[in-house]
Design an enzyme around this catalytic site. Structure first.
Site, PDB file in Angstrom:
ATOM      1  N   SER A 137      32.627  37.793  39.593  1.00 21.67           N
ATOM      2  CA  SER A 137      33.965  37.439  39.157  1.00 21.67           C
ATOM      3  C   SER A 137      34.474  36.200  39.918  1.00 21.67           C
ATOM      4  CB  SER A 137      34.898  38.645  39.328  1.00 21.67           C
ATOM      5  OG  SER A 137      36.099  38.446  38.637  1.00 21.67           O
ATOM      6  N   ASP A 292      31.547  40.883  28.465  1.00 21.45           N
ATOM      7  CA  ASP A 292      32.651  40.489  29.352  1.00 21.45           C
ATOM      8  C   ASP A 292      33.710  39.738  28.549  1.00 21.45           C
ATOM      9  OD1 ASP A 292      34.297  39.541  31.419  1.00 21.45           O
ATOM     10  OD2 ASP A 292      32.595  39.264  32.774  1.00 21.45           O
ATOM     11  N   HIS A 321      33.439  43.449  31.916  1.00 18.26           N
ATOM     12  CA  HIS A 321      33.445  42.757  33.208  1.00 18.26           C
ATOM     13  C   HIS A 321      32.921  43.649  34.325  1.00 18.26           C
ATOM     14  CE1 HIS A 321      34.552  39.552  35.900  1.00 18.26           C
ATOM     15  NE2 HIS A 321      35.342  40.331  36.609  1.00 18.26           N
TER      16      HIS A 321
END
Length: 347
Positions: A137, A292, A321
């Site tokens: 991330s 995602d 995600h």
């Protein structure tokens, strides 16, 4: 100390980390941070040649403990073999943040973070070469920056569920999160002066529609895999509980950092995004999640086209995600760990 006056105890009150203090830090915004702290945790030992180091920065609203799902004696990131350094993102409550800094906290960029991390590695830890920079991330965004800003120092990079810059679609998401948070009555003059319980809960509910994929909910994995009895329980216990104890000014700081992330937005590349990606000479495995909603694999494929030594490895997951977060799905952990083993085996 500038903080939300009625905020509950921080979820980050841990003592298993070290701190590097930088007396004076010049930021990209033109302002300075004095006595700027960078919190970090190390795993393993630096060898005599100082050539077994791995950098593993943290992600939005997380800290070093949230990286530990990918570290262990049975993992590619084995602390018996490697010296793993996990620096905490500025604004996360452990490193310099609105909650622990006097006065209004300035906007900080990913570039600001990475340059501080470089000083930590070279000046404090005596590391001149990284075997790997890896992150998920916002940690992946930092990983891309490391490859571009310090190509001579980084042998390999593995960005997981991240990107080299904030996409326009992701920026729209961040606007929604910020709007939900700042609609709370405690927001005044660009700052929170009281803990915004309602705003944090609203923010969490916006987030709940993005962290996992449509396929995740279609398969009812919130119930069968995570054990929640209903969608409402999932939202309250998974999302609201994750955010309601956070310092809201810290969250605003990290949201700004994320939204303004761009590998080329610095005095090295002056906005030339393709040139920044092309500078990454490290062997790279870019790992987006197939589902995602923040960082879709199509964006990663475009990045890899500009990187001379990169391959694209899409995580075949319906966990969105969270295929790259917290180790919640064992199959995703196995996939990511196998790709890291392969990458670390490359000379």
């Amino acid at each position: 100390m500038q903080t939300c006056s009625s905020s509950p105890p921080s979820a980050f009150m841990t003592i298993d980390y070290d701190v590097q203090v930088f007396p004076r830090v010049s930021l990209q915004c033109g302002r300075e941070l004095h006595d700027c702290t960078l919190a970090f945790k190390t795993y393993g030992e630096l060898n005599a040649r100082r050539d077994n180091a791995i950098l593993f920065p943290t992600w939005f609203a997380g800290n070093h403990t949230h990286n530990e799902w990918l570290i262990g004696p049975d993992k590619a990131l084995n602390p018996s073999r490697y010296f793993i350094v996990c620096p905490n993102l500025l604004g996360n409550g452990l490193s310099a943040s609105p909650s622990n800094t006097t006065g209004r906290f300035p906007p900080v960029t990913i570039c600001d973070n990475v340059r501080l991390q470089h000083q930590l590695l070279t000046q404090r830890l005596g590391i001149e070469r990284l075997q790997l920079a890896v992150g998920t991330s916002m940690g992946a965004i930092q990983t891309f920056h490391w490859g571009a800003l310090y190509p001579e120092m980084v042998a390999r990079i593995a960005p997981i569920c991240g990107a080299a810059r904030c996409a326009r679609h992701t920026s729209v998401f961040i606007e929604g999160v910020r709007a939900a948070l700042t609609a709370d009555a405690g927001f005044e003059d660009g700052w929170f002066h009281a803990h915004p319980e309602r705003g944090l809960r609203a923010m969490a509910r916006v987030y709940a529609g993005w962290g996992f994929s449509q396929a995740f909910f279609r398969a009812e994995l919130d119930r069968t895999a995570l054990g929640f009895s209903s969608l409402e329980e999932h939202i309250v216990r998974f999302w609201e509980e994750a955010f309601r104890s956070q310092d809201a000014n810290n969250l605003l700081t990290m949201l700004w950092t994320w939204q303004n992330a761009d590998i080329s937005a610095n005095d090295v590349f002056n906005g030339d995004y393709a040139a920044a990606l092309a500078t990454i000479s490290a062997k790279a495995v870019v790992m987006p999640s197939q589902t995602d909603l923040y960082f879709p694999p199509e964006d990663s494929a475009l990045e890899v086209q500009h990187m001379p030594n990169a391959t694209l490895q899409v995580i075949p997951s319906v966990w969105g995600h969270f295929a790259g977060g917290l180790g919640v799905n064992p199959a995703d952990v196995t996939f990511i760990d196998a790709r890291l083993r392969e990458l670390l085996s490359l000379d």
